[in-house]
Design an enzyme around this catalytic site. Structure first.
Site, PDB file in Angstrom:
ATOM      1  CG  ASN A 282      -1.981 -38.122  -0.481  1.00 39.37           C
ATOM      2  OD1 ASN A 282      -1.924 -37.353  -1.423  1.00 39.37           O
ATOM      3  ND2 ASN A 282      -1.049 -38.145   0.472  1.00 39.37           N
TER       4      ASN A 282
ATOM      5  CG  PHE B 206      -2.423 -25.944   1.226  1.00 40.36           C
ATOM      6  CD1 PHE B 206      -1.245 -25.220   1.266  1.00 40.36           C
ATOM      7  CD2 PHE B 206      -3.291 -25.732   0.163  1.00 40.36           C
ATOM      8  CE1 PHE B 206      -0.933 -24.296   0.281  1.00 40.36           C
ATOM      9  CE2 PHE B 206      -2.992 -24.817  -0.832  1.00 40.36           C
ATOM     10  CZ  PHE B 206      -1.813 -24.099  -0.773  1.00 40.36           C
TER      11      PHE B 206
HETATM   12  N1  CTP Z   1       1.324 -31.557   7.322  1.00 40.35           N
HETATM   13  C1  CTP Z   1       2.654 -31.720   7.691  1.00 40.35           C
HETATM   14  N2  CTP Z   1       3.071 -32.903   8.203  1.00 40.35           N
HETATM   15  C2  CTP Z   1       2.225 -33.944   8.359  1.00 40.35           C
HETATM   16  C3  CTP Z   1       0.867 -33.788   8.007  1.00 40.35           C
HETATM   17  C4  CTP Z   1       0.445 -32.571   7.486  1.00 40.35           C
HETATM   18  O1  CTP Z   1       3.419 -30.776   7.564  1.00 40.35           O
HETATM   19  N3  CTP Z   1       2.674 -35.085   8.850  1.00 40.35           N
HETATM   20  C5  CTP Z   1       0.878 -30.263   6.800  1.00 40.35           C
HETATM   21  C6  CTP Z   1       0.319 -30.327   5.396  1.00 40.35           C
HETATM   22  O2  CTP Z   1       1.302 -30.121   4.414  1.00 40.35           O
HETATM   23  C7  CTP Z   1      -0.701 -29.207   5.388  1.00 40.35           C
HETATM   24  C8  CTP Z   1      -1.184 -29.164   6.825  1.00 40.35           C
HETATM   25  O3  CTP Z   1      -0.163 -29.790   7.588  1.00 40.35           O
HETATM   26  O4  CTP Z   1      -0.114 -27.963   5.102  1.00 40.35           O
HETATM   27  C9  CTP Z   1      -2.504 -29.805   7.074  1.00 40.35           C
HETATM   28  O5  CTP Z   1      -2.474 -31.149   6.735  1.00 40.35           O
HETATM   29  P1  CTP Z   1      -3.608 -32.179   7.167  1.00 40.35           P
HETATM   30  O6  CTP Z   1      -3.098 -33.557   6.900  1.00 40.35           O
HETATM   31  O7  CTP Z   1      -4.892 -31.774   6.578  1.00 40.35           O
HETATM   32  O8  CTP Z   1      -3.673 -31.878   8.719  1.00 40.35           O
HETATM   33  P2  CTP Z   1      -3.762 -32.774   9.959  1.00 40.35           P
HETATM   34  O9  CTP Z   1      -3.209 -31.988  11.097  1.00 40.35           O
HETATM   35  O10 CTP Z   1      -3.158 -34.075   9.670  1.00 40.35           O
HETATM   36  O11 CTP Z   1      -5.318 -32.876  10.209  1.00 40.35           O
HETATM   37  P3  CTP Z   1      -6.376 -33.976   9.785  1.00 40.35           P
HETATM   38  O12 CTP Z   1      -6.869 -34.437  11.099  1.00 40.35           O
HETATM   39  O13 CTP Z   1      -7.408 -33.203   9.033  1.00 40.35           O
HETATM   40  O14 CTP Z   1      -5.675 -35.009   8.991  1.00 40.35           O
END
Ligand code: CTP
Length: 402
Positions: A211, A324
Site C-alpha cells: 500500500n 490508526f
Molecule cells: N491493523 C493491525 N493488523 C491488521 C490490520 C490493521 O494491527 N491486520 C491495525 C493498523 O495498524 C491500524 C488499525 O489496525 O492501527 C486500523 O487499521 P485498518 O486497516 O484501517 O483497520 P481495519 O480493521 O482493517 O478496517 P478497514 O475495514 O477500514 O480496513
C-alpha cells in the site's frame, strides 16, 4: 541534535554566551552564527571557546566582495540542512524585519530562508522599538509563519528606560527550544513499541501486494518518543526513511513477520502504537516460481492476515494501545468502530483524501477518538507535532488509569 544560535547586535548579546552553556546541558550541539553588529558587542572568540567550533561571522569576507571561496558561499545551505532548529537570541528589530520580509543580506538572514528547521526568536531591544508598529507587524508575520517567539520580559533596560524589551531569561529560552525540539524527558523509563510503514505480501518471487504508506508517521512517533526519553522499539515495514538514532529498529516485510515481532515484544512495552498500514489480506498461496502470463483473466485468492492490534486488544497486559485509521469516508464512524472492535485506548483517524493528510506527506490532519467518548480534532500539523500530541494523550490516559 544540532542547533544554530544566531547572535545579533544588541547589548544582550553577552547573555548568548550563558545560553550556549545552558543549551549544551541539553546535549545540543550549538553552531554560533554572528551578525557583523553582534561582533561589536561580544567577540566570536568567546563563542568559539565555548562551543569548540568555528563561529560563522559572515557570508562574504568584505561587503560587496566576492565570496572567499565556493565553500563559504554555500556554507549557509550546508548549515541550513544540518540543523534541527534555528534560534536567534538576542534578536534585534533589524533581524526580525529581515526575516519577516525575506531579505537575505548576511549569513543569518540567508540561513533563515534556506532552512526548513523550526525557528525560535527571542527579541531584545528598547521598549519603543519593541512596541513600534513596524516591529509588532513583523512579529505578527513571523508568528503566522510558524516562527516561535519568546516574548521579551518587562524591566529595566540597558538604555535607561523601563518596559518590555529585555531578553527573556536563559531558562525560558532554553525551555522553549527543548519544547520545540520535543526534548521533554517525560517518557523516561517507558518502553514504547511502534509499528510503521506498509507490509508486503508476496505473490511470487517478483510480485507483492502493498500500500501507499511511507512510514513517515510511525518514524516521527519513534523520533518524538525517543527524544522524550522512552526506549523505542520500532517494528518497520519496508521504507526509505532514515532509522532514527537510538531506536531499536526491527525490519519486517509481511504481516505475519510484523505480528511475530510485535507479539514477542508487546508484553515488555507500556505503550503499543500501531501506525503501520498493515495489509488485511495476503495471497492464499505463495508461488516460489514466477507466475507466467496466460490467456484470459487471472484470479488471485486472498486470505485474511492476523489483526495484530485486535489480538493485542484481546490479550492486553495493561499496556496503552493506540491504533490508526486511514479513511476515505465515514471517518468518525469507522474510527469509533475500530476503537471498540480492536480494544484500543485511542484511535488516531485521518481522512487521507484531504490535502496535507495521509500518505507520503510531511503533515497530517487527525482526530483522536478516545474511550471516554471524547473526539479531539487537531489542525494541520507536521507529523512530528502530531506524534508529540499523540504521546501527550498517551501520558494523559496513563495518568487517569492509575
Ligand atoms: N491493523 C493491525 N493488523 C491488521 C490490520 C490493521 O494491527 N491486520 C491495525 C493498523 O495498524 C491500524 C488499525 O489496525 O492501527 C486500523 O487499521 P485498518 O486497516 O484501517 O483497520 P481495519 O480493521 O482493517 O478496517 P478497514 O475495514 O477500514 O480496513
Amino acid at each position: 541534535m544540532k542547533i544554530a544560535l544566531g547572535v545579533t547586535g544588541g547589548v544582550a548579546a553577552y547573555k548568548a554566551a550563558e545560553l550556549v552553556r545552558r543549551l549544551q546541558q541539553e546535549k545540543l550541539d550549538v553552531q554560533v552564527v554572528m551578525t557583523r553588529s553582534a561582533q561589536e558587542f561580544i567577540t566570536p572568540l568567546t563563542f568559539a571557546a565555548l562551543t569548540g567550533q568555528k563561529v560563522i561571522t559572515d557570508m562574504f569576507t568584505e561587503p560587496g566582495s566576492a565570496p572567499a571561496n565556493v565553500e563559504s558561499a554555500i556554507e549557509h545551505i550546508a548549515v541550513a540542512q544540518r540543523i534541527d532548529l534555528l534560534l536567534v537570541a538576542p534578536a534585534t528589530a533589524d533581524i526580525l524585519g529581515k526575516f519577516a520580509h525575506g531579505i537575505a543580506q548576511d549569513f543569518l538572514s540567508t540561513l533563515y530562508l534556506a532552512t526548513k528547521a523550526p525557528v525560535v526568536v527571542a527579541p531584545a531591544m528598547n521598549v519603543n522599538m519593541w512596541e513600534h508598529e513596524a516591529t509588532q507587524r513583523n512579529i505578527a508575520t513571523l508568528r503566522e509563519r510558524g516562527v516561535h517567539v519568546v516574548d521579551p520580559d518587562e524591566g529595566y533596560l540597558a538604555c535607561g528606560m523601563t518596559g518590555s524589551g529585555r531578553l527573556a531569561s536563559t531558562e525560558t529560552i532554553a525551555k522553549r527550544v527543548c519544547d520545540v525540539l520535543g526534548l521533554r524527558h517525560d517518557l523516561t523509563g517507558q518502553t514504547i513499541l511502534i509499528t510503521a510503514g506498509p507490509t508486503c505480501e508476496d505473490i511470487d518471487p517478483v510480485r507483492f501486494l502493498t500500500n501507499r504508506s511511507s512510514g513517515k508517521m510511525g518514524y516521527a512517533l519513534a523520533e518524538a518518543a525517543n527524544r522524550r526519553g522512552a526506549h523505542v522499539v520500532l517494528v518497520s515495514g519496508p521504507t526509505d526513511l532514515k532509522i532514527p538514532d537510538g531506536v531499536d529498529w526491527i525490519p519486517v516485510r509481511a504481516t505475519e513477520e510484523m505480528d511475530r515481532a510485535v507479539r514477542e515484544r508487546a508484553a515488555s512495552a507500556q505503550v503499543v502504537i500501531m501506525a503501520a498500514a498493515v495489509s488485511d489480506y495476503r495471497p492464499a498461496a505463495q508461488h516460489d516460481k514466477k507466475l507466467k502470463r496466460n490467456e484470459g483473466s487471472f484470479t488471485l485468492e486472498l486470505e485474511p492476515t492476523p489483526d495484530i492490534l485486535a489480538e493485542l486488544g484481546r490479550e492486553k497486559h495493561g499496556q496503552i494501545l493506540v491504533g490508526f485509521a486511514a479513511e476515505t469516508h465515514a471517518v468518525a464512524e469507522s474510527a469509533r468502530g475500530k476503537l471498540a472492535r480492536k480494544g484500543a485506548d485511542m484511535i488516531v483517524a485521518n481522512d487521507v483524501t484531504q490535502e496535507g493528510a495521509g500518505f507520503d506527506t510531511d503533515t497530517n490532519i487527525v482526530t483522536f477518538y478516545l474511550r471516554d467518548g471524547r473526539e479531539i480534532s487537531l489542525p494541520k500539523l507536521s507529523k512530528f507535532e502530531v506524534a508529540n500530541q499523540i504521546l501527550d494523550r498517551v501520558l494523559e490516559i496513563q495518568k487517569h488509569s492509575k
